[in-house]
Design a protein around this motif. Structure first.
Motif, PDB file in Angstrom:
ATOM      1  N   TYR A  11       0.958  -1.143   0.129  1.00 26.28           N
ATOM      2  CA  TYR A  11      -0.031   0.047  -0.021  1.00 26.28           C
ATOM      3  C   TYR A  11       0.904   1.119   0.077  1.00 26.28           C
ATOM      4  O   TYR A  11       1.373   1.739   0.998  1.00 26.28           O
ATOM      5  N   PRO A  12       1.434   1.554  -1.322  1.00 30.65           N
ATOM      6  CA  PRO A  12       2.483   2.464  -1.258  1.00 30.65           C
ATOM      7  C   PRO A  12       1.932   4.064  -0.851  1.00 30.65           C
ATOM      8  O   PRO A  12       0.920   4.432  -0.780  1.00 30.65           O
ATOM      9  N   GLY A  13       2.801   4.928  -0.970  1.00 27.23           N
ATOM     10  CA  GLY A  13       2.787   6.464  -0.727  1.00 27.23           C
ATOM     11  C   GLY A  13       1.824   7.123  -1.804  1.00 27.23           C
ATOM     12  O   GLY A  13       1.268   6.286  -2.655  1.00 27.23           O
ATOM     13  N   PRO A  14       1.890   8.457  -1.901  1.00 24.51           N
ATOM     14  CA  PRO A  14       2.783   9.203  -0.951  1.00 24.51           C
ATOM     15  C   PRO A  14       2.395   8.944   0.324  1.00 24.51           C
ATOM     16  O   PRO A  14       3.610   9.059   1.337  1.00 24.51           O
ATOM     17  N   LYS A  15       1.252   9.141   1.024  1.00 29.25           N
ATOM     18  CA  LYS A  15       1.096   9.095   2.324  1.00 29.25           C
ATOM     19  C   LYS A  15       0.659   7.787   2.634  1.00 29.25           C
ATOM     20  O   LYS A  15       0.864   7.571   3.932  1.00 29.25           O
ATOM     21  N   GLY A  16       0.265   6.960   1.976  1.00 31.53           N
ATOM     22  CA  GLY A  16      -0.296   5.684   2.480  1.00 31.53           C
ATOM     23  C   GLY A  16      -1.763   5.669   3.180  1.00 31.53           C
ATOM     24  O   GLY A  16      -1.971   7.089   3.465  1.00 31.53           O
ATOM     25  N   LYS A  17      -1.936   4.578   3.461  1.00 36.62           N
ATOM     26  CA  LYS A  17      -3.491   4.452   3.939  1.00 36.62           C
ATOM     27  C   LYS A  17      -3.619   3.944   5.248  1.00 36.62           C
ATOM     28  O   LYS A  17      -4.291   4.184   6.171  1.00 36.62           O
ATOM     29  N   LEU A  18      -2.550   3.038   5.535  1.00 38.91           N
ATOM     30  CA  LEU A  18      -2.658   2.225   6.673  1.00 38.91           C
ATOM     31  C   LEU A  18      -1.895   2.835   7.910  1.00 38.91           C
ATOM     32  O   LEU A  18      -1.169   3.743   7.708  1.00 38.91           O
ATOM     33  N   ARG A  19      -2.402   2.441   9.065  1.00 33.65           N
ATOM     34  CA  ARG A  19      -2.180   3.257  10.100  1.00 33.65           C
ATOM     35  C   ARG A  19      -0.757   2.585  10.732  1.00 33.65           C
ATOM     36  O   ARG A  19      -0.816   1.119  10.786  1.00 33.65           O
ATOM     37  N   LEU A  20       0.309   3.214  11.061  1.00 28.70           N
ATOM     38  CA  LEU A  20       1.410   2.826  11.807  1.00 28.70           C
ATOM     39  C   LEU A  20       1.154   2.202  13.019  1.00 28.70           C
ATOM     40  O   LEU A  20       1.869   0.792  13.162  1.00 28.70           O
ATOM     41  N   LEU A  21       0.549   2.486  13.874  1.00 24.75           N
ATOM     42  CA  LEU A  21       0.594   1.994  15.110  1.00 24.75           C
ATOM     43  C   LEU A  21      -0.294   0.672  15.275  1.00 24.75           C
ATOM     44  O   LEU A  21      -0.072  -0.006  16.096  1.00 24.75           O
ATOM     45  N   TYR A  22      -1.593   0.705  14.494  1.00 22.59           N
ATOM     46  CA  TYR A  22      -2.260  -0.473  14.734  1.00 22.59           C
ATOM     47  C   TYR A  22      -2.246  -1.461  13.588  1.00 22.59           C
ATOM     48  O   TYR A  22      -2.826  -2.689  13.673  1.00 22.59           O
ATOM     49  N   GLU A  23      -1.709  -1.346  12.479  1.00 20.99           N
ATOM     50  CA  GLU A  23      -1.583  -2.054  11.576  1.00 20.99           C
ATOM     51  C   GLU A  23      -0.003  -2.368  11.036  1.00 20.99           C
ATOM     52  O   GLU A  23       0.347  -3.467  11.004  1.00 20.99           O
ATOM     53  N   ALA A  24       0.675  -1.103  10.572  1.00 23.62           N
ATOM     54  CA  ALA A  24       2.052  -1.545   9.794  1.00 23.62           C
ATOM     55  C   ALA A  24       2.954  -1.994  10.836  1.00 23.62           C
ATOM     56  O   ALA A  24       3.688  -3.085  10.672  1.00 23.62           O
ATOM     57  N   ALA A  25       3.009  -1.426  12.187  1.00 22.56           N
ATOM     58  CA  ALA A  25       4.013  -1.647  13.221  1.00 22.56           C
ATOM     59  C   ALA A  25       4.064  -3.052  13.640  1.00 22.56           C
ATOM     60  O   ALA A  25       4.755  -4.001  13.859  1.00 22.56           O
ATOM     61  N   PRO A  26       2.529  -3.743  14.208  1.00 20.05           N
ATOM     62  CA  PRO A  26       2.401  -4.908  14.717  1.00 20.05           C
ATOM     63  C   PRO A  26       2.716  -6.155  13.481  1.00 20.05           C
ATOM     64  O   PRO A  26       3.593  -6.898  13.717  1.00 20.05           O
ATOM     65  N   LEU A  27       2.504  -5.626  12.263  1.00 17.45           N
ATOM     66  CA  LEU A  27       2.637  -6.867  11.131  1.00 17.45           C
ATOM     67  C   LEU A  27       4.140  -6.861  10.874  1.00 17.45           C
ATOM     68  O   LEU A  27       4.793  -7.785  10.428  1.00 17.45           O
ATOM     69  N   ALA A  28       4.561  -5.536  10.863  1.00 14.82           N
ATOM     70  CA  ALA A  28       6.116  -5.525  10.677  1.00 14.82           C
ATOM     71  C   ALA A  28       7.044  -6.314  11.546  1.00 14.82           C
ATOM     72  O   ALA A  28       8.066  -7.010  11.340  1.00 14.82           O
ATOM     73  N   MET A  29       6.670  -6.471  13.044  1.00 15.16           N
ATOM     74  CA  MET A  29       7.300  -7.173  13.831  1.00 15.16           C
ATOM     75  C   MET A  29       6.898  -8.580  13.358  1.00 15.16           C
ATOM     76  O   MET A  29       8.028  -9.480  13.634  1.00 15.16           O
ATOM     77  N   ILE A  30       5.969  -9.060  13.119  1.00 11.23           N
ATOM     78  CA  ILE A  30       5.637 -10.459  12.780  1.00 11.23           C
ATOM     79  C   ILE A  30       6.279 -10.937  11.545  1.00 11.23           C
ATOM     80  O   ILE A  30       7.182 -11.958  11.534  1.00 11.23           O
ATOM     81  N   VAL A  31       6.283  -9.922  10.680  1.00  6.05           N
ATOM     82  CA  VAL A  31       7.227 -10.406   9.488  1.00  6.05           C
ATOM     83  C   VAL A  31       8.407 -10.335   9.530  1.00  6.05           C
ATOM     84  O   VAL A  31       9.012 -11.598   9.151  1.00  6.05           O
ATOM     85  N   GLU A  32       9.093  -9.724  10.338  1.00  6.07           N
ATOM     86  CA  GLU A  32      10.464  -9.664  10.474  1.00  6.07           C
ATOM     87  C   GLU A  32      10.903 -11.037  11.427  1.00  6.07           C
ATOM     88  O   GLU A  32      11.826 -11.756  11.192  1.00  6.07           O
ATOM     89  N   GLN A  33      10.079 -11.262  12.372  1.00  7.63           N
ATOM     90  CA  GLN A  33      10.312 -12.655  13.244  1.00  7.63           C
ATOM     91  C   GLN A  33      10.219 -13.641  12.247  1.00  7.63           C
ATOM     92  O   GLN A  33      10.680 -14.787  12.566  1.00  7.63           O
ATOM     93  N   ALA A  34       9.534 -13.694  11.266  1.00  5.77           N
ATOM     94  CA  ALA A  34       9.155 -14.814  10.331  1.00  5.77           C
ATOM     95  C   ALA A  34      10.316 -14.738   9.356  1.00  5.77           C
ATOM     96  O   ALA A  34      10.115 -15.678   8.184  1.00  5.77           O
ATOM     97  N   GLY A  35      11.256 -13.820   9.371  1.00 14.06           N
ATOM     98  CA  GLY A  35      12.357 -13.854   8.321  1.00 14.06           C
ATOM     99  C   GLY A  35      12.106 -12.672   6.913  1.00 14.06           C
ATOM    100  O   GLY A  35      12.736 -12.814   6.120  1.00 14.06           O
ATOM    101  N   GLY A  36      10.781 -12.228   7.143  1.00 17.41           N
ATOM    102  CA  GLY A  36      10.565 -11.297   6.197  1.00 17.41           C
ATOM    103  C   GLY A  36      11.045  -9.694   6.507  1.00 17.41           C
ATOM    104  O   GLY A  36      11.722  -9.633   7.358  1.00 17.41           O
ATOM    105  N   ALA A  37      10.540  -8.719   5.632  1.00 17.62           N
ATOM    106  CA  ALA A  37      10.835  -7.291   5.866  1.00 17.62           C
ATOM    107  C   ALA A  37       9.588  -6.465   5.495  1.00 17.62           C
ATOM    108  O   ALA A  37       8.593  -6.842   5.072  1.00 17.62           O
ATOM    109  N   ALA A  38       9.886  -5.102   6.050  1.00 14.22           N
ATOM    110  CA  ALA A  38       8.609  -4.265   5.970  1.00 14.22           C
ATOM    111  C   ALA A  38       9.340  -2.667   6.046  1.00 14.22           C
ATOM    112  O   ALA A  38      10.114  -2.444   7.006  1.00 14.22           O
ATOM    113  N   THR A  39       8.722  -2.000   4.825  1.00 19.96           N
ATOM    114  CA  THR A  39       9.466  -0.854   4.792  1.00 19.96           C
ATOM    115  C   THR A  39       8.163   0.146   4.036  1.00 19.96           C
ATOM    116  O   THR A  39       7.269  -0.156   3.703  1.00 19.96           O
ATOM    117  N   THR A  40       8.445   1.337   4.226  1.00 21.05           N
ATOM    118  CA  THR A  40       7.815   2.583   3.397  1.00 21.05           C
ATOM    119  C   THR A  40       8.306   2.706   2.068  1.00 21.05           C
ATOM    120  O   THR A  40       7.825   3.436   1.425  1.00 21.05           O
TER     121      THR A  40
END
Ligand code: AFP
Length: 329
Positions: free
Chosen positions: A263-292
């Protein structure tokens, strides 16, 4: 014969890895599973609303039928607000932080959540979910938590996870010791370990993006999406497009099968605190990556409760390749 492990047992075993743990954290996550079971039960009855009364109307028992996203918000707030484990909460559905109700006991944790993500999919019976993230209280004193406690960056999360209400109800969570998935046995009312130590493929074959927004994409994103669609036998393209429009469902599929969600920029739609950050922790723990595109999601310092960010998340090779296209512009 394989062992049967409930989610409570699993969380307890994980907490035992920390010698100074008190059991509070296990109790917090256990309370959250109770809220999710209540939500799951209501989600499973969603289609019946038309028969027993539309939302906002009165059903045949004379009760007011609540919208499912409001119901989920209330259920989590009531269950967790009185649990004694949290000092403050914040939700995608509330403008401001949610204090502990009068008379409630304050705990040392901070709960951030999206009570029912993908709720526009309820009417068509597609999978939806609840996303959560737990931080430690950082403000001084042992009473109410504050906005400061809620605006912590992703690397400070103690735990993150989601419940997906799909063909089965599942819980997927991490406390920084890998990612584990549990399936709800509705007859027992227990989440049982079904996906131990989930690892996402280093490279996937799926891309997930709302192509209807193509005219708003930056040129790097446009070129990347063209690239995954091109036929080039040497590196296995083209990718398959899969997009439900329910983040938990799109993320969960890609986590298990490998792939990239954008869900690319410029601003994005998804919320950092309730969507992006939790899923980023999960994906990194599973060996993946998350970026803007240029920033690792987990490194972003939040500036407001409902901050939106571009989110590109999934298999490491795919996310890195997107970044290369994005940087060239
Ligand atoms: P709703 O909760 O309003 O249905 O929004 C869902 C969501 O926040 C997320 O779950 C999806 O990934 C994303 O929006 C889909 O957005 P588009 O409809 O713009 O593709």
């Amino acid at each position: 014969m394989s062992k049967i492990t409930t989610v409570q047992q699993h969380i307890l075993d994980q907490e035992r890895l920390y010698p100074r743990a008190t059991g509070d954290f296990t109790a917090l996550l256990t309370s959250l599973t109770v809220a999710a079971k209540i939500i799951s039960r209501e989600v499973n009855k969603a289609g019946l609303a038309k028969i027993i009364g539309e939302t906002g109307e009165t059903n045949i028992q004379g009760e007011k039928v609540q919208k499912l996203d409001e119901f989920s918000q209330d259920t989590i707030t009531r269950t967790m607000g009185h649990s004694g484990h949290v000092c403050v909460m914040a939700s995608e559905e509330s403008e401001n932080i949610i204090p502990i109700p009068d008379g409630g006991t304050h705990g040392k944790y901070v709960l951030m959540f999206d009570p029912l993500d993908g709720s526009s999919n309820i009417d068509v019976n597609a999978s939806i979910g609840t996303i959560f993230s737990v931080h430690r209280k950082i403000s001084s004193g042992s009473g109410d938590g504050s906005l400061e406690d809620c605006l912590q960056k992703g690397t400070d999360q103690l735990a993150a996870g989601y419940f997906i209400y799909g063909s089965s109800t599942m819980m997927v969570y991490t406390t920084g010791q890998g990612v584990h998935g549990f399936t709800l046995d509705p007859s027992l009312g227990e989440f049982l370990l079904s996906h131990e130590n989930i690892q996402t493929a280093p490279r996937g074959k799926i891309y997930s993006i709302n192509e209807g927004n193509a005219s708003q994409w930056d040129s790097g994103t446009r070129r990347y999406i063209d690239h995954v669609k091109e036929v080039a036998k040497s590196d296995g393209r083209p990718y398959s497009l899969r997009y439900i429009g329910s983040l938990v469902a799109d993320f969960h599929r890609n986590l298990l099968k490998g792939g990239i969600f954008l869900y690319p920029g410029p601003k994005g739609k998804l919320r950092l605190l309730y969507e992006a950050a939790p899923l980023a922790m999960i994906v990194e723990q599973a060996g993946g990556a998350a970026t803007t595109g240029d920033l690792r999601i987990l490194d972003i310092e939040p500036t407001s409760l409902h901050q939106r960010v571009p989110l590109i998340i999934g298999s490491t090779h795919d996310v890195k390749q997107y970044q290369d296209f994005w940087k060239k512009g």
